[in-house]
Design a protein around this motif. Structure first.
Motif, short mmCIF file in Angstrom:
data_model
loop_
_atom_site.label_atom_id
_atom_site.label_comp_id
_atom_site.label_asym_id
_atom_site.label_seq_id
_atom_site.Cartn_x
_atom_site.Cartn_y
_atom_site.Cartn_z
N LEU A 229 0.83 -1.21 0.00
CA LEU A 229 0.00 0.00 0.00
C LEU A 229 0.87 1.26 0.00
O LEU A 229 0.57 2.24 -0.69
N ARG A 230 1.96 1.23 0.73
CA ARG A 230 2.85 2.39 0.84
C ARG A 230 3.89 2.45 -0.28
O ARG A 230 4.58 3.46 -0.43
N GLY A 231 4.01 1.35 -1.04
CA GLY A 231 5.02 1.30 -2.08
C GLY A 231 6.42 1.25 -1.52
O GLY A 231 7.35 1.84 -2.06
N SER A 232 6.58 0.51 -0.41
CA SER A 232 7.89 0.42 0.24
C SER A 232 8.47 -0.99 0.09
O SER A 232 7.80 -1.91 -0.40
N SER A 233 9.71 -1.16 0.49
CA SER A 233 10.37 -2.45 0.35
C SER A 233 9.74 -3.49 1.27
O SER A 233 9.18 -3.15 2.31
N LEU A 234 9.86 -4.75 0.87
CA LEU A 234 9.33 -5.83 1.68
C LEU A 234 10.32 -6.18 2.79
O LEU A 234 11.49 -6.47 2.50
N PRO A 235 9.89 -6.17 4.03
CA PRO A 235 10.80 -6.49 5.12
C PRO A 235 11.04 -8.00 5.19
O PRO A 235 10.17 -8.80 4.87
N LEU A 236 12.25 -8.37 5.57
CA LEU A 236 12.55 -9.78 5.79
C LEU A 236 12.12 -10.14 7.20
O LEU A 236 12.90 -10.10 8.15
N GLN A 237 10.86 -10.51 7.34
CA GLN A 237 10.30 -10.83 8.64
C GLN A 237 10.82 -12.17 9.15
O GLN A 237 11.11 -13.08 8.37
N LYS A 238 10.91 -12.29 10.47
CA LYS A 238 11.35 -13.55 11.07
C LYS A 238 10.46 -14.71 10.63
O LYS A 238 10.93 -15.84 10.49
N GLU A 239 9.18 -14.42 10.41
CA GLU A 239 8.24 -15.49 10.05
C GLU A 239 8.55 -16.11 8.69
O GLU A 239 8.12 -17.23 8.41
N VAL A 240 9.25 -15.36 7.83
CA VAL A 240 9.50 -15.90 6.49
C VAL A 240 10.94 -16.33 6.27
O VAL A 240 11.23 -17.04 5.32
N ILE A 241 11.84 -15.91 7.16
CA ILE A 241 13.26 -16.20 6.95
C ILE A 241 13.50 -17.69 6.78
O ILE A 241 14.15 -18.13 5.83
N ARG A 242 13.00 -18.49 7.71
CA ARG A 242 13.28 -19.93 7.65
C ARG A 242 12.69 -20.55 6.40
O ARG A 242 13.30 -21.44 5.78
N ASN A 243 11.50 -20.11 6.02
CA ASN A 243 10.86 -20.67 4.82
C ASN A 243 11.59 -20.27 3.54
O ASN A 243 11.74 -21.07 2.62
N ILE A 244 12.02 -19.02 3.47
CA ILE A 244 12.77 -18.57 2.30
C ILE A 244 14.12 -19.27 2.26
O ILE A 244 14.61 -19.64 1.18
N GLU A 245 14.72 -19.49 3.41
CA GLU A 245 15.99 -20.21 3.48
C GLU A 245 15.81 -21.64 2.96
O GLU A 245 16.64 -22.15 2.21
N SER A 246 14.70 -22.25 3.34
CA SER A 246 14.40 -23.60 2.87
C SER A 246 14.21 -23.63 1.35
O SER A 246 14.70 -24.53 0.66
N LEU A 247 13.51 -22.63 0.83
CA LEU A 247 13.30 -22.53 -0.61
C LEU A 247 14.62 -22.32 -1.34
O LEU A 247 14.89 -22.97 -2.36
N ALA A 248 15.46 -21.43 -0.82
CA ALA A 248 16.76 -21.16 -1.43
C ALA A 248 17.62 -22.42 -1.45
O ALA A 248 18.31 -22.71 -2.43
N SER A 249 17.56 -23.17 -0.37
CA SER A 249 18.33 -24.42 -0.29
C SER A 249 17.84 -25.42 -1.32
O SER A 249 18.64 -26.09 -2.00
N ALA A 250 16.52 -25.53 -1.48
CA ALA A 250 15.95 -26.46 -2.46
C ALA A 250 16.34 -26.08 -3.88
O ALA A 250 16.54 -26.94 -4.74
N LEU A 251 16.46 -24.78 -4.12
CA LEU A 251 16.85 -24.29 -5.44
C LEU A 251 18.36 -24.39 -5.67
O LEU A 251 18.86 -23.94 -6.69
N ALA A 252 19.06 -24.97 -4.68
CA ALA A 252 20.51 -25.15 -4.77
C ALA A 252 21.24 -23.81 -4.78
O ALA A 252 22.28 -23.66 -5.38
N PHE A 253 20.63 -22.82 -4.11
CA PHE A 253 21.29 -21.53 -4.01
C PHE A 253 22.37 -21.52 -2.94
O PHE A 253 23.18 -20.62 -2.89
N GLY A 254 22.32 -22.48 -2.04
CA GLY A 254 23.45 -22.62 -1.15
C GLY A 254 23.33 -22.02 0.22
O GLY A 254 22.38 -22.28 0.92
N SER A 255 24.27 -21.22 0.58
CA SER A 255 24.73 -20.96 1.93
C SER A 255 23.67 -20.72 2.98
O SER A 255 22.66 -20.09 2.74
N GLN A 256 23.93 -21.25 4.17
CA GLN A 256 23.10 -21.01 5.34
C GLN A 256 23.63 -19.75 6.04
O GLN A 256 24.82 -19.44 6.00
#
Length: 267
Positions: A229-256
């Motif tokens: 709504l404000r047209g601002s950047s998306l914050p990396l919330q704690k609620e999504v960090i682990r899930n995005i990390e899991s997705l990145a790992s599945a995509l073979a993007f690597g580092s923890q």
């Protein structure tokens, strides 16, 4: 993973997932280029917290008339652009960057009666085919749910990342995309987006019945709506960090990432 098409039905949150994944990868030390291949969305640069790139790639190359004229051959003049193109080779007037995060927008429809987006997709295909991947990750945010299939954008990409929201239409499209990926011998990954606790069980069961297993789940977060709504950047919330990390790992993007480092980088 080099070049990944982020796809899904309209409104499923393709740009949200693209922005979250890009910001996470950059924080983890990866070099990322986000390619805005959606001819209508104008706010992706805000979502990834970058300045406006100024011009689109289409405008840099002379606009729609020049693209229409040259797309049957080559839009990129070899005297100005190397055959193995890197995003850093592009003029700064049509790119936006900060540290190891880049953004380039293919083109936008800005006027009534301007014509369809086919020209933009053809330009995107030619541009992406020339890109030298190396150690970079390219996330291609698409517009129409099937435009990239109809115009064979997949030919120049390595994998699909399918965004699924809590709708029947999205589930049916996911099944179709699975069939396409198998026929094309392309890898495909799944991420559930905007998922509320109340429908997570149903969605998980519906996906399992269709032979689909998501590599990540982005929960519904009201702050994302506020950011949009404000047209601002998306914050990396704690609620999504682990899930995005899991997705990145599945995509073979690597580092923890160490949790302390992640926390210090969150807004």
């Amino acid at each position: 993973m080099g070049k990944v098409i982020v796809c899904g039905k309209g409104g499923s949150g393709k740009s949200t997932v693209t922005a979250l994944l890009a910001r996470y990868l950059v924080v983890s030390g990866r070099s990322v280029c986000v390619i805005d291949a959606d001819e209508s969305n104008t706010c992706l640069y805000r979502m990834v917290d970058l300045p406006h790139p100024g011009r689109t790639l289409a405008e840099e190359l002379g606009g729609r008339p020049a693209i229409v004229k040259n797309c049957s051959s080559v839009c990129f003049d070899e005297t100005n652009f190397p055959q193995k193109l890197h995003v850093k080779d592009l003029p700064c007037s049509c790119t936006s960057c900060r540290d190891n995060l880049y953004l380039v927008s293919i083109g936008k429809i800005k006027e009534m009666g301007e014509g369809c987006s086919c020209v933009m997709t053809d330009l995107a295909k030619q541009f992406i085919s020339m890109l030298y991947a190396g150690s970079w990750t390219y996330l291609i945010d698409t517009g129409s749910s099937m435009e990239h299939i109809g115009r064979s954008l997949y030919d120049v990409c390595d994998a699909f990342l399918m965004v699924i929201d809590g709708t029947w239409e999205s589930l049916e499209l996911a099944v179709k995309m699975k069939e396409f990926a198998e026929r094309l011998n392309k890898k495909i990954y799944w991420v559930l987006n905007k998922v509320k606790d109340s429908n997570l069980t149903f969605m998980a069961k519906a996906l399992e019945e269709r032979g689909l297993k998501p590599q990540g789940v982005v929960p519904y977060i009201s702050l994302f709506e506020e950011a949009a709504l404000r047209g601002s950047s998306l914050p990396l919330q704690k609620e999504v960090i682990r899930n995005i990390e899991s997705l990145a790992s599945a995509l073979a993007f690597g580092s923890q990432l160490e949790s302390a480092f992640i926390t210090s980088c969150m807004k």
